[in-house]
Design an enzyme around this catalytic site. Structure first.
Site, PDB file in Angstrom:
ATOM      1  N   LYS A   3      45.714  17.228  11.529  1.00 59.67           N
ATOM      2  CA  LYS A   3      45.031  17.381  12.827  1.00 59.67           C
ATOM      3  C   LYS A   3      43.566  16.957  12.740  1.00 59.67           C
ATOM      4  O   LYS A   3      43.080  16.162  13.532  1.00 59.67           O
ATOM      5  CB  LYS A   3      45.114  18.848  13.277  1.00 59.67           C
ATOM      6  CG  LYS A   3      44.193  19.183  14.427  1.00 59.67           C
ATOM      7  CD  LYS A   3      44.389  20.590  14.933  1.00 59.67           C
ATOM      8  CE  LYS A   3      43.430  21.630  14.418  1.00 59.67           C
ATOM      9  NZ  LYS A   3      42.049  21.560  14.863  1.00 59.67           N
ATOM     10  N   ASN A   4      42.858  17.526  11.736  1.00 54.86           N
ATOM     11  CA  ASN A   4      41.414  17.313  11.722  1.00 54.86           C
ATOM     12  C   ASN A   4      41.009  15.950  11.169  1.00 54.86           C
ATOM     13  O   ASN A   4      39.831  15.595  11.173  1.00 54.86           O
ATOM     14  CB  ASN A   4      40.725  18.457  10.975  1.00 54.86           C
ATOM     15  CG  ASN A   4      40.842  19.760  11.758  1.00 54.86           C
ATOM     16  OD1 ASN A   4      41.122  19.730  12.967  1.00 54.86           O
ATOM     17  ND2 ASN A   4      40.653  20.881  11.092  1.00 54.86           N
TER      18      ASN A   4
ATOM     19  N   CYS B 127      38.823  26.590  19.384  1.00 55.67           N
ATOM     20  CA  CYS B 127      39.068  27.999  19.071  1.00 55.67           C
ATOM     21  C   CYS B 127      37.783  28.786  19.250  1.00 55.67           C
ATOM     22  O   CYS B 127      36.699  28.306  18.901  1.00 55.67           O
ATOM     23  CB  CYS B 127      39.549  28.137  17.631  1.00 55.67           C
ATOM     24  SG  CYS B 127      41.225  27.534  17.424  1.00 55.67           S
TER      25      CYS B 127
ATOM     26  N   ARG C 222      29.569  28.634  18.570  1.00 61.87           N
ATOM     27  CA  ARG C 222      29.823  27.383  17.836  1.00 61.87           C
ATOM     28  C   ARG C 222      28.784  26.366  18.311  1.00 61.87           C
ATOM     29  O   ARG C 222      29.069  25.479  19.114  1.00 61.87           O
ATOM     30  CB  ARG C 222      31.250  26.882  18.092  1.00 61.87           C
ATOM     31  CG  ARG C 222      32.303  27.791  17.461  1.00 61.87           C
ATOM     32  CD  ARG C 222      33.701  27.254  17.591  1.00 61.87           C
ATOM     33  NE  ARG C 222      33.970  26.125  16.722  1.00 61.87           N
ATOM     34  CZ  ARG C 222      35.186  25.587  16.557  1.00 61.87           C
ATOM     35  NH1 ARG C 222      36.219  26.088  17.198  1.00 61.87           N
ATOM     36  NH2 ARG C 222      35.370  24.553  15.766  1.00 61.87           N
TER      37      ARG C 222
ATOM     38  N   ASP D  57      40.401  27.553   7.337  1.00 60.75           N
ATOM     39  CA  ASP D  57      41.545  27.487   8.253  1.00 60.75           C
ATOM     40  C   ASP D  57      42.796  28.141   7.671  1.00 60.75           C
ATOM     41  O   ASP D  57      43.768  28.367   8.383  1.00 60.75           O
ATOM     42  CB  ASP D  57      41.844  26.017   8.628  1.00 60.75           C
ATOM     43  CG  ASP D  57      40.680  25.390   9.374  1.00 60.75           C
ATOM     44  OD1 ASP D  57      39.871  26.142   9.947  1.00 60.75           O
ATOM     45  OD2 ASP D  57      40.554  24.149   9.372  1.00 60.75           O
TER      46      ASP D  57
ATOM     47  N   ARG E 146      48.610  23.817  19.421  1.00 57.32           N
ATOM     48  CA  ARG E 146      47.447  22.915  19.350  1.00 57.32           C
ATOM     49  C   ARG E 146      47.372  22.233  17.989  1.00 57.32           C
ATOM     50  O   ARG E 146      46.806  21.145  17.858  1.00 57.32           O
ATOM     51  CB  ARG E 146      46.153  23.717  19.549  1.00 57.32           C
ATOM     52  CG  ARG E 146      45.946  24.195  20.972  1.00 57.32           C
ATOM     53  CD  ARG E 146      44.610  24.869  21.103  1.00 57.32           C
ATOM     54  NE  ARG E 146      43.600  24.021  20.488  1.00 57.32           N
ATOM     55  CZ  ARG E 146      42.365  24.379  20.246  1.00 57.32           C
ATOM     56  NH1 ARG E 146      41.964  25.584  20.557  1.00 57.32           N
ATOM     57  NH2 ARG E 146      41.510  23.544  19.693  1.00 57.32           N
TER      58      ARG E 146
END
Ligand code: EPU
Length: 415
Positions: A21-22, A116, A121, A303, A393
């Site tokens: 994903k990242n 999230c 953030r 994570d 997600r």
């Protein structure tokens, strides 16, 4: 939608890790940097990718899906992002539109990126990185605009190895006049994957010690690229296997990224084997407690800390400290409804041996949701995990993969 899980079944079998994903998210936005087409293979079908593709489509990027799971992006007709891109507020990675827009259009505006929610953030490192390169930054509570048609190379030190600020600095520095140097950059696998992807496009980016050297204005060309595997997804299944006392092999794993988890398995007495690109976890005779601090690479990945909390509850106990996100513990309240004995203080959770019971709980965020699913797989009785969309997600076919491993799981319309 919700997950319905009847726990207590050890997971058994073999799966392959999805595309990361990242890593794929910055690659998708970096498709704006070149005029030629970009084809990405192994793009995971997850919610955040869907939002990223929708944003790019709204900007005029032609997106086509191949039958083999590939996605091709042609950004020739793209225009700069504006405040009207409402979906940008749904994901964190939309912040990468700022760096990519400075490169491509010399300006861009987006609603404040979401993602999230674990406390504040801020984007101050991104802002200072852009300012160092000569860009302008305007921000209010809901949106951000950047401008800068003539960026200049700069030396910039990150006060903390932020993944997002590293990516944005790289994207913007690639259009600056001359060389830039980023000190204290993030070295997470997905950041280095983006560097490799951009190098393949023609970019000059060279990591040396603590510094990343970036040369601006190199011609960039389209390319085909395979998205690397997702270590967090792989790790989540391995932790779930260990917590249920099962035997699971995850293929497509890179040692460098999974090694902090394997180190932790070693301390906890989880037997495992790493062979080629596959990790197998075996049932443990006796699990030991441990203390873990989630930290930037090469530390234990933040994570993966929420699912690890569940595994820790199967031992005599221990402490998990998160040095990256001090407020990433909302999932603990939900786990307590399932019988977790834990005590949170700022930035850490102390976990005691617990006997988990099925319950109805709600995913507070992506990885917290994965922790709840892991707990439900371990727990006695039936659990309902609400907020399936948050977990989707980042996890492709989560219920299907777990079902293939023998879990008693299904998705239902929310009860
Ligand atoms: N920070 C600031 N100012 C900034 C940027 C970051 O203070 O301008 C702080 C943050 O508040 C945090 C720390 O620096 O305390 C690290 O933030 P970082 O910028 O590294 O995180 P990110 O880029 O927002 C990415 C991942 C996260 C992952 C973190 C850390 C994406 C899209 N997101 O977030 O992934 O936890 O790096 O590795 O790449 C997830 O996948 O579930 C997830 C949250």
């Amino acid at each position: 939608m919700a997950f319905l899980i009847c726990g207590g079944v050890p997971l058994v079998g073999e799966i392959r890790a999805q595309g990361a994903k990242n890593a794929v998210l910055p690659m998708l936005f970096a498709s704006l940097l070149c005029e030629g087409g970009v084809t990405l293979y192994g793009v995971p079908q997850i919610g955040d990718v869907g939002v990223a593709l929708s944003l790019l489509t709204q900007m005029g990027v032609a997106v086509s899906h191949g039958g083999d799971g590939s996605v091709t992006l042609d950004a020739r007709a793209a225009s700069a992002p504006t405040y009207a891109l409402a979906d940008a507020a749904a994901i964190r990675a939309s912040a990468y539109l700022l760096g990519a827009s400075l490169f491509r259009f010399g300006e861009g505006a987006i609603p404040y990126p979401g993602g999230c929610s674990f406390g504040k953030r801020p984007l101050d490192y991104h802002k200072n990185a852009f300012l160092a390169l000569g860009a302008e930054w305007e921000e209010d509570e809901t949106s951000i605009r950047v401008r800068g048609r003539h960026l200049h190379g700069a030396r910039f030190s990150l006060p903390y190895p932020s993944v997002g600020a590293t990516v944005n600095f790289i994207l913007a520095a690639l259009c600056a006049e001359g060389e830039s140097v980023l000190y204290g950059f993030a070295r997470e696998g997905h950041v280095m994957d983006l560097v490799a992807f951009l190098q393949r496009m023609g970019a000059f980016i060279r990591p040396e010690g603590n510094a990343l050297y970036i040369r601006g204005k190199c011609p960039l060309a389209g390319l085909s690229y395979t998205v690397p595997p997702d270590a967090v997804e792989a790790g989540t299944y391995l932790i779930a296997a260990a917590a249920t006392g099962g035997e699971v092999t995850v293929r497509g794993v890179r040692y460098g990224e999974i090694s902090p988890l394997l180190l932790c398995f070693g301390e906890m007495g989880v037997p495992f084997r790493f062979l080629g690109d596959a990790v197998t976890v075996y049932p443990a005779r006796h699990l030991r407690g441990t203390s873990v601090s989630a930290a930037p690479y090469p530390g234990f990945p933040t994570d993966l800390h929420p699912p690890l909390t569940v595994l820790l509850s199967r031992t005599a106990g221990g402490v998990i400290c998160d040095l990256v996100w001090h407020d990433r513990f909302s999932y603990v309240n939900e786990l307590e409804k399932m019988g977790l004995c834990a005590c949170c203080s700022k930035g850490s959770v102390r976990v005691r041996q617990s006997c988990l019971q099925g319950a109805t709980v709600t995913a507070p965020d992506l990885r917290g949701g994965a922790a709840l699913v892991t707990a439900a797989l371990v727990a006695r009785g039936e659990s309902v995990i609400r907020g399936e969309h948050l977990i989707a997600r980042g996890y492709e076919g989560f219920a299907e993969k777990l079902y293939r491993l023998g879990a008693n799981i299904r998705i239902s319309a929310e009860p």
